[in-house]
Design a protein around this motif. Structure first.
Motif, mmCIF file in Angstrom:
data_model
loop_
_atom_site.group_PDB
_atom_site.id
_atom_site.type_symbol
_atom_site.label_atom_id
_atom_site.label_comp_id
_atom_site.label_asym_id
_atom_site.label_seq_id
_atom_site.Cartn_x
_atom_site.Cartn_y
_atom_site.Cartn_z
ATOM 1 N N UNK A 18 0.788 -0.969 -0.108
ATOM 2 C CA UNK A 18 0.453 -0.210 -0.090
ATOM 3 C C UNK A 18 0.608 1.333 -0.073
ATOM 4 N N UNK A 19 1.314 2.085 -0.947
ATOM 5 C CA UNK A 19 2.201 2.968 -1.360
ATOM 6 C C UNK A 19 1.806 3.416 -2.163
ATOM 7 N N UNK A 20 0.104 4.537 -2.535
ATOM 8 C CA UNK A 20 -0.570 5.183 -2.989
ATOM 9 C C UNK A 20 0.066 6.503 -3.695
ATOM 10 N N UNK A 21 0.766 6.470 -4.238
ATOM 11 C CA UNK A 21 1.721 7.377 -5.148
ATOM 12 C C UNK A 21 0.720 8.340 -6.185
ATOM 13 N N UNK A 22 0.968 9.425 -5.971
ATOM 14 C CA UNK A 22 0.255 10.608 -7.305
ATOM 15 C C UNK A 22 1.117 11.102 -7.800
ATOM 16 N N UNK A 23 0.183 11.121 -9.106
ATOM 17 C CA UNK A 23 1.583 11.941 -10.363
ATOM 18 C C UNK A 23 1.189 12.980 -10.200
ATOM 19 N N UNK A 24 -0.074 14.058 -9.900
ATOM 20 C CA UNK A 24 -0.566 15.321 -10.039
ATOM 21 C C UNK A 24 -0.124 15.694 -7.924
ATOM 22 N N UNK A 25 0.242 16.935 -7.893
ATOM 23 C CA UNK A 25 0.075 17.895 -6.962
ATOM 24 C C UNK A 25 -1.529 17.743 -6.113
#
Length: 430
Positions: free
Chosen positions: A7-14
């Motif tokens: 569970x490492x939910x990275x985000x592309x947008x800030x």
């Protein structure tokens, strides 16, 4: 740990609500998620950072002779009425009434509670000095929470409390804690500068704040560059170290002394912004007297112990370090507290030789590495590894794997090396 199962939910947008680098990067790297204003859930990778910081804090506190305990987060208002702080503390205190109409509060700090524990447990001068601490979640109802975990309402804090028979003993405890704090920050991998400070709500007349330098720091700081060459681990003794630390000029803008500043040679003057990550206080008998805590002295007389308190913002440190150590690509963690010491990037999932090398690396590096085994393009894997700030990236692809080699990247410098699997392992584990 395999990234495909994590569970490492990275985000592309800030996210729009993130105003500073640490807030943006903690959200984008999947370290935290906001649950309410100023209140965050720490996701698995973020919790690993908190645990690593806490482990270093515990080791250095033990080395300084402090004992760990754990006090409750909910406190009785009666203790705070004894000290006179219940009404004086203001709206930052979250006050609670239980079903029996008893007044309680969610603790912002623990001076009253630790004094009560000591009052019930310690009766004689023979039982002092004592130095106790815990690492516990606190709550302060900030009027305007902002900057992510740097000014949240709920936060993880190490707070410690010293009890001594006299001023000389309390001052020695204060000096020991300053040295322990400087060693703690050094082991974490940051430079923290102790600066004379106001005591605020805690009280007393001697206090130092520890600031790390970051462009977004809330305080202006002025200091002698001699600090940058210091080595707390090499301190000959606590008295000499304390004298050195307190005679080298360092001040926040509130305490800045222009006359003293102008005596420092131009080439040694440093100015910038600082983020407070810890503070130590000596406040004497403020709480022992107000709460009637005495011990029997050598001659049978009653003595009010001298006290001090010692805090490190564990969760605040995580954000402050990111403010001080990041670039356009993401976080640059110090080795000691990175969620994962290394990331293994498999650039050709399903290639027998590449899979074999990656599985071997994953097994030997153990729980402190993150294996990116996803069916994902190479560019995305590189971008996420930089975003998350792993100190080392071990990059495996078919061409190198055929020759038993991998590429090793150092996140902090960008340096890349072509190495054998054994040499790459040795460099990472050293």
């Amino acid at each position: 740990m395999r990234l495909s199962q994590s569970l490492i939910p990275t985000l592309k947008e800030t996210p729009a609500e993130a105003q500073i680098a640490s807030h943006r990067l903690m959200l984008r790297a999947g370290l935290v998620r906001q649950m309410a204003s100023g209140i965050y859930a720490w996701l698995p990778a973020g919790l690993r950072v908190l645990n690593k910081i806490s482990a270093i804090v515990r080791e250095e506190q033990a080395a300084a002779g402090a004992q760990e305990l754990l006090m409750p987060t909910i406190q009785s208002a009666d203790l705070w009425r004894e000290s006179g702080r219940y009404e004086a503390y203001g709206k930052e205190m979250l006050r609670i009434t239980d079903r029996h109409e008893r007044d309680l509060l969610y603790g912002p700090t623990n001076e009253e509670m630790i004094t009560s524990i000591m009052r019930e447990s310690v009766k004689s001068y023979r039982e002092l000095p004592q130095n106790l601490y815990h690492i516990q979640w606190k709550f302060r109802d900030e009027v305007r929470p902002r900057f992510g975990v740097l000014r949240g309402r709920e936060f993880l804090m190490k707070d410690g409390y010293g009890f001594d028979l006299d001023y000389a003993g309390a001052l020695l405890t204060y000096k020991k804690m300053m040295l322990a704090y400087m060693r703690t920050f050094q082991r974490i991998g940051i430079t923290a500068i102790p600066m004379r400070a106001d005591t605020g709500q805690i009280g007393g007349d001697l206090s130092h704040e520890f600031h790390i330098l970051a462009p977004t720091g809330e305080s202006g700081v002025f200091y002698d560059a001699t600090f940058e060459a210091g080595d707390p681990a090499a301190a000959a003794d606590v008295e000499t170290f304390y004298e050195q630390m307190t005679t080298i000029y360092a001040a926040t803008d509130e305490k800045h002394d222009l006359a003293a500043w102008e005596k420092i040679p131009d080439e040694r003057r440093r100015e910038g912004r600082g983020i407070e990550v810890g503070q130590i206080f000596y406040f004497g008998k403020k709480y022992s007297e107000s709460m009637n805590f005495t011990v029997t002295g050598h001659d049978g007389t009653k003595i009010f112990p001298e006290m001090g308190s010692y805090g490190i913002g564990v969760s605040r440190l995580a954000g402050a370090i990111i403010e001080a150590r990041h670039d356009e690509a993401g976080i640059i963690w110090p080795d000691a507290i990175a969620p994962f010491r290394a990331a293994i990037l498999n650039l050709r999932q399903g290639d027998a030789a590449t899979d074999k090398i990656c599985n071997e690396l994953h097994e030997k590096l153990g729980a402190d590495c993150l294996y990116d085994d996803r069916e994902e393009r190479a560019g995305a894997k590189f971008a996420e590894a930089d975003l998350m700030g792993h100190p080392w990236q071990i990059i495996a692809g078919p061409r190198g794997a055929a020759n038993g080699q991998v590429e090793l990247k150092r996140r902090a410098t960008g340096e890349r090396l072509e190495l054998s699997v054994a040499d790459a392992l040795a460099k990472v584990m050293s």
